[in-house]
Design a protein around this motif. Structure first.
Motif, PDB file in Angstrom:
ATOM      1  N   GLY A  68      47.563  45.349  23.309  1.00 21.48           N
ATOM      2  CA  GLY A  68      46.783  45.560  24.515  1.00 21.48           C
ATOM      3  C   GLY A  68      45.775  44.441  24.741  1.00 21.48           C
ATOM      4  N   PRO A  69      44.818  44.677  25.619  1.00 16.55           N
ATOM      5  CA  PRO A  69      44.750  45.870  26.485  1.00 16.55           C
ATOM      6  C   PRO A  69      45.761  45.762  27.625  1.00 16.55           C
ATOM      7  N   PHE A  70      46.350  46.893  27.985  1.00 14.67           N
ATOM      8  CA  PHE A  70      47.400  46.908  28.985  1.00 14.67           C
ATOM      9  C   PHE A  70      46.830  46.939  30.392  1.00 14.67           C
ATOM     10  N   LEU A  71      47.393  46.082  31.255  1.00 15.05           N
ATOM     11  CA  LEU A  71      47.067  46.150  32.673  1.00 15.05           C
ATOM     12  C   LEU A  71      47.825  47.306  33.298  1.00 15.05           C
ATOM     13  N   PRO A  72      47.248  47.952  34.302  1.00 15.57           N
ATOM     14  CA  PRO A  72      47.982  49.000  35.016  1.00 15.57           C
ATOM     15  C   PRO A  72      49.254  48.443  35.644  1.00 15.57           C
ATOM     16  N   ILE A  73      50.217  49.304  35.877  1.00 13.53           N
ATOM     17  CA  ILE A  73      51.487  48.905  36.467  1.00 13.53           C
ATOM     18  C   ILE A  73      51.227  48.207  37.802  1.00 13.53           C
ATOM     19  N   GLY A  74      51.811  47.047  37.978  1.00 12.26           N
ATOM     20  CA  GLY A  74      51.582  46.265  39.179  1.00 12.26           C
ATOM     21  C   GLY A  74      50.382  45.346  39.077  1.00 12.26           C
ATOM     22  N   ASN A  75      49.682  45.357  37.896  1.00  6.65           N
ATOM     23  CA  ASN A  75      48.504  44.514  37.661  1.00  6.65           C
ATOM     24  C   ASN A  75      47.380  44.778  38.658  1.00  6.65           C
ATOM     25  N   ASP A  76      47.346  45.967  39.226  1.00 14.77           N
ATOM     26  CA  ASP A  76      46.295  46.341  40.176  1.00 14.77           C
ATOM     27  C   ASP A  76      45.220  47.105  39.417  1.00 14.77           C
ATOM     28  N   PRO A  77      43.982  46.587  39.336  1.00 19.37           N
ATOM     29  CA  PRO A  77      42.949  47.275  38.553  1.00 19.37           C
ATOM     30  C   PRO A  77      42.612  48.655  39.071  1.00 19.37           C
ATOM     31  N   LEU A  78      43.036  48.982  40.292  1.00 20.88           N
ATOM     32  CA  LEU A  78      42.767  50.315  40.829  1.00 20.88           C
ATOM     33  C   LEU A  78      43.927  51.284  40.608  1.00 20.88           C
ATOM     34  N   THR A  79      45.048  50.793  40.074  1.00 24.44           N
ATOM     35  CA  THR A  79      46.231  51.627  39.961  1.00 24.44           C
ATOM     36  C   THR A  79      45.981  52.855  39.121  1.00 24.44           C
ATOM     37  N   ALA A  80      45.324  52.684  37.982  1.00 22.30           N
ATOM     38  CA  ALA A  80      45.100  53.828  37.105  1.00 22.30           C
ATOM     39  C   ALA A  80      44.318  54.917  37.814  1.00 22.30           C
ATOM     40  N   SER A  81      43.352  54.522  38.632  1.00 19.96           N
ATOM     41  CA  SER A  81      42.591  55.506  39.387  1.00 19.96           C
ATOM     42  C   SER A  81      43.437  56.144  40.476  1.00 19.96           C
ATOM     43  N   LYS A  82      44.284  55.331  41.142  1.00 25.84           N
ATOM     44  CA  LYS A  82      45.129  55.872  42.205  1.00 25.84           C
ATOM     45  C   LYS A  82      46.086  56.926  41.676  1.00 25.84           C
ATOM     46  N   LYS A  83      46.519  56.762  40.416  1.00 29.59           N
ATOM     47  CA  LYS A  83      47.409  57.745  39.829  1.00 29.59           C
ATOM     48  C   LYS A  83      46.727  59.099  39.731  1.00 29.59           C
ATOM     49  N   CYS A  84      45.409  59.080  39.645  1.00 31.53           N
ATOM     50  CA  CYS A  84      44.664  60.336  39.569  1.00 31.53           C
ATOM     51  C   CYS A  84      44.010  60.678  40.897  1.00 31.53           C
ATOM     52  N   GLY A  85      44.253  59.880  41.916  1.00 27.20           N
ATOM     53  CA  GLY A  85      43.741  60.182  43.246  1.00 27.20           C
ATOM     54  C   GLY A  85      42.283  59.846  43.469  1.00 27.20           C
ATOM     55  N   GLY A  86      41.740  58.860  42.722  1.00 29.29           N
ATOM     56  CA  GLY A  86      40.320  58.595  42.855  1.00 29.29           C
ATOM     57  C   GLY A  86      39.968  57.158  43.127  1.00 29.29           C
ATOM     58  N   SER A  87      40.776  56.429  43.874  1.00 26.96           N
ATOM     59  CA  SER A  87      40.554  55.001  44.046  1.00 26.96           C
ATOM     60  C   SER A  87      39.249  54.701  44.765  1.00 26.96           C
ATOM     61  N   SER A  88      38.861  55.519  45.755  1.00 26.04           N
ATOM     62  CA  SER A  88      37.647  55.221  46.503  1.00 26.04           C
ATOM     63  C   SER A  88      36.413  55.337  45.610  1.00 26.04           C
ATOM     64  N   ILE A  89      36.429  56.296  44.681  1.00 31.18           N
ATOM     65  CA  ILE A  89      35.307  56.441  43.745  1.00 31.18           C
ATOM     66  C   ILE A  89      35.234  55.224  42.837  1.00 31.18           C
ATOM     67  N   LEU A  90      36.387  54.791  42.308  1.00 33.35           N
ATOM     68  CA  LEU A  90      36.397  53.653  41.406  1.00 33.35           C
ATOM     69  C   LEU A  90      35.961  52.383  42.119  1.00 33.35           C
ATOM     70  N   GLU A  91      36.344  52.222  43.376  1.00 37.56           N
ATOM     71  CA  GLU A  91      35.925  51.044  44.137  1.00 37.56           C
ATOM     72  C   GLU A  91      34.397  50.990  44.239  1.00 37.56           C
ATOM     73  N   ARG A  92      33.775  52.146  44.459  1.00 34.24           N
ATOM     74  CA  ARG A  92      32.308  52.187  44.529  1.00 34.24           C
ATOM     75  C   ARG A  92      31.695  51.839  43.180  1.00 34.24           C
ATOM     76  N   HIS A  93      32.337  52.305  42.086  1.00 31.48           N
ATOM     77  CA  HIS A  93      31.828  51.986  40.753  1.00 31.48           C
ATOM     78  C   HIS A  93      31.945  50.496  40.473  1.00 31.48           C
ATOM     79  N   PHE A  94      33.058  49.887  40.881  1.00 33.51           N
ATOM     80  CA  PHE A  94      33.219  48.451  40.690  1.00 33.51           C
ATOM     81  C   PHE A  94      32.126  47.689  41.435  1.00 33.51           C
ATOM     82  N   ALA A  95      31.839  48.119  42.656  1.00 30.19           N
ATOM     83  CA  ALA A  95      30.806  47.448  43.445  1.00 30.19           C
ATOM     84  C   ALA A  95      29.457  47.554  42.753  1.00 30.19           C
TER      85      ALA A  95
END
Length: 268
Positions: A203-230
């Motif tokens: 590792g560390p493993f990148l999410p499928i597609g190398n999208d840092p938001l993918t792991a969150s999208k799998k759980c339906g929370g991309s908008s929350i993670l985007e705010r955390h990144f900001a």
């Protein structure tokens, strides 16, 4: 192409990292078959859409008197149900064996969850292939959880004895880490815990597609993670952020959250 059977444990913190590992293996030309039950199949769609050489082996979730009908993922259950889930999943041994014996090009190896698939090593021995266990944690976390399982989860006592023995006799161990970070811990696992060098830091493993938001999208929370990144991007001072993670299924009481906040305030 080498064919590998992958058997995940159906819980978010275990399933998603092993799928990210599968993505890396598929990119390197391996043919993969991933065992899932019907309600977990949608979680494989991003991986299956990217890699035609990867397919799902879909088997019915075995019934168990303690598990409500329709539940096939630990995300929907408290941790006290771990022994029941393990008991149910162990009934997949015979269907997988039957699938293997009828396959025209069966797998030459298995990759299984290090902590929660104790039934897979006897299966690998029965069909005569190597079993490599995968830890979704880094080396330090893997050692910590092995120790915690041995010393703490009384409800899972029989499982713990069985599973730790299987970790030691499995052909190899993959950890979600890298050598430069944990060379000492990895050496400890090789020399003091397992007694062989077949321990790989991949590792560390990148999410499928190398999208840092993918792991969150799998759980339906991309908008929350985007705010955390900001928010994290706005923290320009070194060592100004402390990250605390409890896993995907731990729910803290208000008293516990207050105690953690008080402790952090003292440290700060």
């Amino acid at each position: 192409m080498a064919h590998v059977l992958v058997i995940p444990y159906p819980a978010p913190g275990h399933l998603f990292p092993i799928l990210d590992l599968c993505n890396q293996l598929a990119l390197r030309g391996l043919t993969l078959t991933i065992l899932v039950t019907p309600k977990n199949l949608p979680l494989l769609k991003p991986l299956l859409s990217l890699h035609p050489s990867t397919e799902a082996l879909v088997l019915p979730f075995p019934s168990h008197p303690d598990i409500p009908p329709g539940i096939e993922n630990m995300q929907e259950l408290p941790l006290s149900f771990i022994p029941s889930i393990l008991s149910a999943l162990s009934k997949l041994h015979d269907p997988v064996l039957k699938w293997f014996q009828s396959h025209t090009s069966p797998p030459i190896a298995m990759i299984t969850d290090s902590f929660f698939t104790p039934w897979t090593h006897p299966l690998a021995c029965r069909i005569g292939i190597r079993n490599v266990v995968f830890s979704p944690l880094n080396a330090h976390g893997t050692l910590g959880l092995w120790n915690a399982l041995e010393n703490g989860l009384k409800a899972c006592e029989n499982f713990v004895v069985e599973n730790r023995a299987i970790d030691k006799v499995s052909w190899g161990v993959i950890c979600n880490t890298f050598n430069e970070l944990e060379e000492e811990k990895l050496d400890h696992i090789k020399r003091k815990v397992l007694g062989h060098d077949r321990v790989w830091a991949l590792g560390p493993f990148l999410p499928i597609g190398n999208d840092p938001l993918t792991a969150s999208k799998k759980c339906g929370g991309s908008s929350i993670l985007e705010r955390h990144f900001a928010w994290l991007d706005s923290c320009r001072v070194d060592n100004s952020v402390v990250y605390i993670g409890f896993g995907s299924q731990i729910t803290l009481t208000r008293h516990q959250m207050n105690a953690i906040a008080d402790a952090l305030e003292v440290v700060a």
